[in-house]
Design an enzyme around this catalytic site. Structure first.
Site, PDB file in Angstrom:
ATOM      1  N   HIS A  34      37.327  -2.507  11.593  1.00  0.00           N
ATOM      2  CA  HIS A  34      36.907  -2.200  10.292  1.00  0.00           C
ATOM      3  C   HIS A  34      37.419  -3.277   9.279  1.00  0.00           C
ATOM      4  O   HIS A  34      39.078  -3.083   9.502  1.00  0.00           O
ATOM      5  CB  HIS A  34      36.834  -0.872  10.365  1.00  0.00           C
ATOM      6  CG  HIS A  34      36.582  -0.332   9.208  1.00  0.00           C
ATOM      7  ND1 HIS A  34      37.768  -0.363   7.839  1.00  0.00           N
ATOM      8  CD2 HIS A  34      35.909   0.366   8.425  1.00  0.00           C
ATOM      9  CE1 HIS A  34      36.991  -0.103   6.752  1.00  0.00           C
ATOM     10  NE2 HIS A  34      35.949   0.555   7.305  1.00  0.00           N
ATOM     11  N   ASP A  35      37.400  -4.102   8.807  1.00  0.00           N
ATOM     12  CA  ASP A  35      37.730  -4.531   7.447  1.00  0.00           C
ATOM     13  C   ASP A  35      38.853  -5.551   7.597  1.00  0.00           C
ATOM     14  O   ASP A  35      39.352  -5.516   7.031  1.00  0.00           O
ATOM     15  CB  ASP A  35      37.173  -4.084   6.480  1.00  0.00           C
ATOM     16  CG  ASP A  35      37.014  -3.169   5.596  1.00  0.00           C
ATOM     17  OD1 ASP A  35      35.753  -2.940   5.416  1.00  0.00           O
ATOM     18  OD2 ASP A  35      37.414  -2.076   4.582  1.00  0.00           O
ATOM     19  N   GLN A  82      33.684  -7.048   3.925  1.00  0.00           N
ATOM     20  CA  GLN A  82      32.907  -6.710   2.519  1.00  0.00           C
ATOM     21  C   GLN A  82      32.184  -8.782   1.349  1.00  0.00           C
ATOM     22  O   GLN A  82      32.959  -9.509   2.436  1.00  0.00           O
ATOM     23  CB  GLN A  82      33.983  -6.621   1.234  1.00  0.00           C
ATOM     24  CG  GLN A  82      34.457  -4.625   1.501  1.00  0.00           C
ATOM     25  CD  GLN A  82      34.997  -4.347   0.552  1.00  0.00           C
ATOM     26  OE1 GLN A  82      34.963  -5.047  -0.558  1.00  0.00           O
ATOM     27  NE2 GLN A  82      35.707  -3.283   0.448  1.00  0.00           N
ATOM     28  N   ARG A  91      29.389  -3.302  -7.371  1.00  0.00           N
ATOM     29  CA  ARG A  91      31.020  -2.339  -6.696  1.00  0.00           C
ATOM     30  C   ARG A  91      31.361  -0.913  -6.824  1.00  0.00           C
ATOM     31  O   ARG A  91      32.074  -0.458  -6.081  1.00  0.00           O
ATOM     32  CB  ARG A  91      31.817  -3.732  -7.426  1.00  0.00           C
ATOM     33  CG  ARG A  91      33.197  -3.611  -6.680  1.00  0.00           C
ATOM     34  CD  ARG A  91      34.174  -4.512  -6.986  1.00  0.00           C
ATOM     35  NE  ARG A  91      35.708  -3.983  -6.637  1.00  0.00           N
ATOM     36  CZ  ARG A  91      36.096  -4.784  -5.370  1.00  0.00           C
ATOM     37  NH1 ARG A  91      35.569  -3.933  -4.265  1.00  0.00           N
ATOM     38  NH2 ARG A  91      37.559  -3.439  -4.840  1.00  0.00           N
ATOM     39  N   LYS A 126      29.436  -4.128   4.059  1.00  0.00           N
ATOM     40  CA  LYS A 126      30.550  -3.351   3.969  1.00  0.00           C
ATOM     41  C   LYS A 126      30.074  -3.438   2.140  1.00  0.00           C
ATOM     42  O   LYS A 126      30.554  -4.609   1.162  1.00  0.00           O
ATOM     43  CB  LYS A 126      31.645  -3.465   3.847  1.00  0.00           C
ATOM     44  CG  LYS A 126      33.057  -2.080   3.453  1.00  0.00           C
ATOM     45  CD  LYS A 126      32.685  -0.539   4.725  1.00  0.00           C
ATOM     46  CE  LYS A 126      32.912   0.043   4.567  1.00  0.00           C
ATOM     47  NZ  LYS A 126      35.268   0.125   4.349  1.00  0.00           N
ATOM     48  N   TYR A 155      41.334   0.012   6.118  1.00  0.00           N
ATOM     49  CA  TYR A 155      43.114   0.785   6.267  1.00  0.00           C
ATOM     50  C   TYR A 155      42.760   2.699   7.170  1.00  0.00           C
ATOM     51  O   TYR A 155      41.232   3.094   6.210  1.00  0.00           O
ATOM     52  CB  TYR A 155      43.286   0.988   5.125  1.00  0.00           C
ATOM     53  CG  TYR A 155      43.555  -0.103   4.493  1.00  0.00           C
ATOM     54  CD1 TYR A 155      45.092  -1.310   4.684  1.00  0.00           C
ATOM     55  CD2 TYR A 155      43.239  -0.800   3.497  1.00  0.00           C
ATOM     56  CE1 TYR A 155      45.094  -2.137   4.350  1.00  0.00           C
ATOM     57  CE2 TYR A 155      43.240  -2.384   2.877  1.00  0.00           C
ATOM     58  CZ  TYR A 155      44.125  -3.268   2.936  1.00  0.00           C
ATOM     59  OH  TYR A 155      44.563  -3.890   2.428  1.00  0.00           O
ATOM     60  N   ALA A 156      43.823   3.155   7.947  1.00  0.00           N
ATOM     61  CA  ALA A 156      43.628   4.241   8.140  1.00  0.00           C
ATOM     62  C   ALA A 156      43.307   4.949   7.640  1.00  0.00           C
ATOM     63  O   ALA A 156      42.207   5.768   7.984  1.00  0.00           O
ATOM     64  CB  ALA A 156      44.613   4.449   9.476  1.00  0.00           C
ATOM     65  N   HIS A 157      43.933   5.347   5.781  1.00  0.00           N
ATOM     66  CA  HIS A 157      43.222   6.756   5.646  1.00  0.00           C
ATOM     67  C   HIS A 157      42.231   6.554   4.568  1.00  0.00           C
ATOM     68  O   HIS A 157      41.879   7.126   3.611  1.00  0.00           O
ATOM     69  CB  HIS A 157      45.041   7.103   4.539  1.00  0.00           C
ATOM     70  CG  HIS A 157      45.194   6.128   3.677  1.00  0.00           C
ATOM     71  ND1 HIS A 157      46.023   5.621   3.589  1.00  0.00           N
ATOM     72  CD2 HIS A 157      44.976   6.833   2.239  1.00  0.00           C
ATOM     73  CE1 HIS A 157      46.094   4.971   2.070  1.00  0.00           C
ATOM     74  NE2 HIS A 157      45.395   5.766   1.134  1.00  0.00           N
ATOM     75  N   GLY A 159      38.512   3.480   4.728  1.00  0.00           N
ATOM     76  CA  GLY A 159      37.786   3.518   4.842  1.00  0.00           C
ATOM     77  C   GLY A 159      37.297   3.918   6.250  1.00  0.00           C
ATOM     78  O   GLY A 159      36.569   4.529   6.753  1.00  0.00           O
TER      79      GLY A 159
END
Length: 216
Positions: A34-35, A82, A91, A126, A155-157, A159
C-alpha cells in the site's frame, strides 16, 4: 497541510489478540503493498532506507520478504499508487487535509526501488484512503477466488487501516502485518494494529505471515 517529518521508532512486536478467528490461507489470500511511493516515503528522511532504526527500512524489509514468499506461493500481489497532479475535484476532500499532493514526476510517483513491482503484479490507481475506493480491487480478488487480504505498507493509521476496515465490510478477511507497516509514530501505529485486532481482522508479524505462506 504537508506530510510530517517522521522520526525513527521501533515497529510494534507485541501483537494484540484478535477477536476474529481467521487463519491465513495462501490459496485464498492476496498481498497488498500500500502506497510505497517515493513521495510518501520521503517523510521518513532522505536516507531512511539505509537507517536500521527507520520504520520505513524495517517495514520495507518485511514487505520484501512477504512479497517474495507470496510470489513463490502463487498469491496475487497488488500495489496501490496515486497519480500526481490530481485534478482538484478528483482529489476531493483530501486536498483540505493534505494539500495538492504529489506531482506527476518519477521522484514522487514511483514505487521505491526495493519494492518495485514485478511481472504479473497488479498496480491499482489510488483515489482515496481505502484501496477499495474507486478501484476494481474487490472484483479482481473475487475473479481470482481470493477472500483474504494481507495488508502491508504506509501509513498504518490512515490508508492501511481504512483498507482493512473496508475489506471487512466487503467480507474479505484482513490480515494486518504490524512490522511490514510504517506510520507517523509508534503511538499511531499501535492504535491502528489494536483497532484492526478489535474490530476487523488479524494482526500478524512478518515471521508469522511468511511461515503461513511458505508452510502451505
Amino acid at each position: 497541510m504537508a506530510l510530517p517529518t517522521i522520526p525513527d521508532y521501533p515497529l510494534p512486536t507485541n501483537l494484540p489478540a484478535p477477536r476474529a478467528p481467521y487463519a491465513l490461507q495462501p490459496g485464498r489470500a492476496a498481498l497488498l503493498i500500500h502506497d510505497m511511493q517515493r513521495y510518501f516515503c520521503a517523510a521518513y528522511g532522505p536516507d531512511a532506507l539505509e537507517r536500521d532504526a527507520s520504520p520505513l527500512a524495517q517495514a520495507a524489509q518485511g514487505i520484501a520478504r512477504i512479497a517474495a514468499a507470496a510470489r513463490v506461493a502463487g498469491m496475487p500481489v497488488f500495489y496501490t499508487a496515486q497519480k500526481g497532479d490530481q485534478f482538484r475535484p478528483d482529489r476531493g476532500l483530501q486536498a483540505d487535509l493534505w494539500g495538492p499532493g504529489m506531482q506527476a514526476i518519477p521522484e514522487h510517483e514511483a514505487i521505491i526501488a526495493p519494492l518495485a513491482p514485478e511481472a504479473g503484479d497488479i498496480t491499482l490507481v489510488k483515489h482515496r484512503y481505502s484501496a477499495f475506493q474507486r478501484s476494481n480491487l474487490e472484483r479482481l480478488l473475487r475473479a481470482r477466488g481470493r477472500d483474504q487480504l494481507v495488508i502491508t505498507g504506509i501509513y498504518a493509521h490512515i490508508g492501511c487501516l481504512a483498507t482493512a476496515a473496508e475489506a471487512f465490510q466487503r467480507d474479505v478477511e484482513p490480515f494486518f502485518v504490524a512490522d511490514a507497516l510504517a506510520d507517523f509514530s509508534r503511538e499511531r501505529h499501535e492504535m491502528a494494529v489494536n483497532w484492526v485486532a478489535s474490530c476487523a481482522g488479524v494482526p500478524l508479524s512478518v515471521a508469522q505471515a511468511t511461515a503461513r505462506i511458505e508452510g502451505a
